[in-house]
Design a protein around this motif. Sequence first.
Motif, PDB file in Angstrom:
ATOM      1  N   ASN A 252       0.703  -1.229   0.298  1.00  0.00           N
ATOM      2  CA  ASN A 252       0.057   0.005   0.096  1.00  0.00           C
ATOM      3  C   ASN A 252       0.915   1.346   0.000  1.00  0.00           C
ATOM      4  N   ARG A 255       3.497  -0.258  -3.529  1.00  0.00           N
ATOM      5  CA  ARG A 255       3.045  -0.554  -4.662  1.00  0.00           C
ATOM      6  C   ARG A 255       4.217  -1.200  -5.567  1.00  0.00           C
ATOM      7  N   TYR A 285      -5.551  -3.980  -1.783  1.00  0.00           N
ATOM      8  CA  TYR A 285      -6.074  -2.543  -1.620  1.00  0.00           C
ATOM      9  C   TYR A 285      -7.280  -2.194  -2.763  1.00  0.00           C
ATOM     10  N   GLY A 286      -8.031  -1.318  -2.447  1.00  0.00           N
ATOM     11  CA  GLY A 286      -9.100  -1.102  -3.271  1.00  0.00           C
ATOM     12  C   GLY A 286      -9.783  -2.134  -3.919  1.00  0.00           C
ATOM     13  N   LYS A 289      -8.657  -4.338  -6.251  1.00  0.00           N
ATOM     14  CA  LYS A 289      -8.553  -3.695  -7.645  1.00  0.00           C
ATOM     15  C   LYS A 289      -7.166  -3.407  -7.894  1.00  0.00           C
ATOM     16  N   ALA A 290      -6.279  -2.988  -7.006  1.00  0.00           N
ATOM     17  CA  ALA A 290      -5.059  -2.435  -7.140  1.00  0.00           C
ATOM     18  C   ALA A 290      -4.172  -3.494  -7.781  1.00  0.00           C
TER      19      ALA A 290
END
Length: 314
Positions: A252, A255, A285-286, A289-290
């Motif tokens: 996070n 990346r 994360y997300g 979707k990351a």
Amino acid sequence: MIAVGIDVGGTSIKGATIKNDGTILHRFSMPMDKYKKPEETIGELCELVNKTLKENKYDDKVVGIGIGIPGTFNNETGVIVSCPNLPTWAGFNLKEFMENKCHLYVKMVNDADAAAIAEAKFGVGKKYNYVLMITLGTGVGGGIVINKNLYNGNLGMGAELGHMVIELDGKECGCGRKGCFEAYASATALNRETKEAMDKNPNSLLHEIVHELGGIDARVPFLAEKRGDEAAKEVVNNYVKYLSEGLLNYCNIFRPNIIVLSGGVANEGDNLLNRVRTYMKLHNYGMRKAPEVIIEQATLGYDAGKIGAAALYF
Ligand SMILES: [Zn+2]
């Protein structure tokens, strides 16, 4: 182009002359006595380096010496700040001393950072721009390599990746804080958990395996788990959880394309890595979707430190 790469370890100092494609030409090593004065140890090391270079008349130019140190140092002055396992080395100006004895330029690097550089340039991370390497050994070390350059931080003292707190008021860490990633993800931490599980479960297979191996090490809970031991399964699952949560934090923040794992626990290979990959995929994360971060085991083994130190010139 050739550089000398040196790795200062707890029991020996190992070095090599290394080509700029990462190939090792000649190796040398000497025993390490951690209670000796650094002037004495490094004096011997300089003689060994000079002898190696003299005996092997390299056609290519030897551009300098890179040396990996198990601790922190001031990268502007070359003075060692702290090497927890080399109590007499603090305050020693290693760079100045070696440059005077070897008549070559000397660059210093933290040993975990050296391994990270090696894997990012010549190992499993060589295809990628953003590489993080985490060493799961006695402690947890790490290095961040961005476009083949090491991220240093002020005075070279950045990237103490093992000392990110993942459990507030958690287990005590050697650094003085509580709940650091190192206190959960190091081989030392895994051994502590294995020991605790053994104390709680006198009938666990863990006892048998420790007896077979002649002591506790990182392999014990994995072996016991394979044979169906419940206490071992709990130890391994907890370890995977803490390790994965720590790695997710790095993802996070940075990346990276890839996180490279090395050290004793990483030798468990895909048996460990596949579980970490699964956990991380679920908690990416997300809403997942990351971009996923590749998790791989290091490939250069014990040569990584030497190659990475030499690669400071390449
Ligand atoms: Zn710590």
